[in-house]
Design an enzyme around this catalytic site. Sequence first.
Site, PDB file in Angstrom:
ATOM      1  N   PHE A  17     -17.120 -36.966  60.697  1.00  0.00           N
ATOM      2  CA  PHE A  17     -16.188 -38.179  61.933  1.00  0.00           C
ATOM      3  C   PHE A  17     -15.699 -39.171  61.296  1.00  0.00           C
ATOM      4  O   PHE A  17     -14.448 -39.326  61.140  1.00  0.00           O
ATOM      5  CB  PHE A  17     -17.160 -38.903  62.893  1.00  0.00           C
ATOM      6  CG  PHE A  17     -16.699 -39.430  64.478  1.00  0.00           C
ATOM      7  CD1 PHE A  17     -15.771 -38.999  64.530  1.00  0.00           C
ATOM      8  CD2 PHE A  17     -17.567 -40.254  65.024  1.00  0.00           C
ATOM      9  CE1 PHE A  17     -14.804 -39.892  65.487  1.00  0.00           C
ATOM     10  CE2 PHE A  17     -16.604 -40.536  65.907  1.00  0.00           C
ATOM     11  CZ  PHE A  17     -15.967 -40.702  65.763  1.00  0.00           C
ATOM     12  N   LYS A  32     -12.120 -30.333  51.861  1.00  0.00           N
ATOM     13  CA  LYS A  32     -13.462 -30.306  51.583  1.00  0.00           C
ATOM     14  C   LYS A  32     -13.679 -28.864  50.368  1.00  0.00           C
ATOM     15  O   LYS A  32     -13.386 -27.444  50.699  1.00  0.00           O
ATOM     16  CB  LYS A  32     -14.064 -29.264  52.825  1.00  0.00           C
ATOM     17  CG  LYS A  32     -15.633 -28.962  52.846  1.00  0.00           C
ATOM     18  CD  LYS A  32     -16.247 -30.058  53.232  1.00  0.00           C
ATOM     19  CE  LYS A  32     -17.897 -29.590  53.941  1.00  0.00           C
ATOM     20  NZ  LYS A  32     -19.157 -30.672  53.986  1.00  0.00           N
ATOM     21  N   ASP A  43     -16.053 -27.876  59.021  1.00  0.00           N
ATOM     22  CA  ASP A  43     -15.499 -29.188  58.157  1.00  0.00           C
ATOM     23  C   ASP A  43     -14.328 -29.469  58.745  1.00  0.00           C
ATOM     24  O   ASP A  43     -13.296 -30.356  59.951  1.00  0.00           O
ATOM     25  CB  ASP A  43     -15.810 -30.191  57.912  1.00  0.00           C
ATOM     26  CG  ASP A  43     -17.872 -30.311  57.364  1.00  0.00           C
ATOM     27  OD1 ASP A  43     -18.203 -29.646  59.267  1.00  0.00           O
ATOM     28  OD2 ASP A  43     -18.631 -30.305  57.030  1.00  0.00           O
ATOM     29  N   GLU A  99     -14.776 -34.563  51.360  1.00  0.00           N
ATOM     30  CA  GLU A  99     -15.602 -34.706  51.529  1.00  0.00           C
ATOM     31  C   GLU A  99     -17.100 -33.974  51.299  1.00  0.00           C
ATOM     32  O   GLU A  99     -16.783 -32.641  51.351  1.00  0.00           O
ATOM     33  CB  GLU A  99     -15.289 -34.035  53.561  1.00  0.00           C
ATOM     34  CG  GLU A  99     -17.332 -33.718  54.453  1.00  0.00           C
ATOM     35  CD  GLU A  99     -16.436 -33.882  55.702  1.00  0.00           C
ATOM     36  OE1 GLU A  99     -17.890 -33.834  56.380  1.00  0.00           O
ATOM     37  OE2 GLU A  99     -15.390 -33.269  56.458  1.00  0.00           O
ATOM     38  N   GLU A 187     -17.924 -38.762  73.539  1.00  0.00           N
ATOM     39  CA  GLU A 187     -16.563 -37.243  72.645  1.00  0.00           C
ATOM     40  C   GLU A 187     -16.212 -38.002  72.043  1.00  0.00           C
ATOM     41  O   GLU A 187     -15.813 -38.681  72.215  1.00  0.00           O
ATOM     42  CB  GLU A 187     -16.500 -36.994  73.833  1.00  0.00           C
ATOM     43  CG  GLU A 187     -15.326 -35.594  73.741  1.00  0.00           C
ATOM     44  CD  GLU A 187     -14.933 -35.262  75.125  1.00  0.00           C
ATOM     45  OE1 GLU A 187     -14.546 -34.403  74.446  1.00  0.00           O
ATOM     46  OE2 GLU A 187     -14.472 -35.741  76.333  1.00  0.00           O
TER      47      GLU A 187
END
Length: 206
Positions: A17, A32, A43, A99, A187
């Site tokens: 997030f 990633k 992700d 990430e 959400e």
Amino acid sequence: MERLFITGIGTDVGKTFVSAILTEALQADYWKPVQAGLTPTTDAATVRSLVQNPVSRFWPERHRLQLPASPHAAAAAEGLTLRPEDFQLPATDNHLLVEGAGGLLVPLARDFLLADLAQQFALDVVVVSRNYLGSINHTLLTLEALQARGLRVRGLVFNGEPTPATEDFIQQHTGVPLMPRILPEPEVTPAVVSRYAAEFRAWFGL
């Protein structure tokens, strides 16, 4: 140009997030390096679905591993050994978000940790923390490990319900820069990411 490695104090603390928010805030490229577990989604696919700007580029993972496990175990299940020389930063002139997977000391191989990858690329680090029993210890250990390796902490993000006593202790004990806080959201949508991205852009002075 920002070159940021996003890590969490553990799993499920909101790292993806926050990666989406930072990608949107900086209109950065996203990478990633290792994805362990391909279902129900990855992700990178999640971040791509939440980012709306037309500038960000999403670079393919170096390794996409089927097993949802520690990368070293997921790689071993496919007969692979991950090595430092396998990885090269994407060749981009844009800001770049990298990430990680889980926490900072997650193993990629027997003698190769995610922290080693951040060191290899001399990336600044954003740490994501979420409050739970033991999170002070996990946050301080992560920050001490970064300091011991000479990695610069660009900022610390608290994700979830505010817990002032915990957060004040961590900040006073470490003195790391605090980025905007992330509150619980019913959400996670592109609109939510865009709203937080505006706060992070201001934090970066953009």
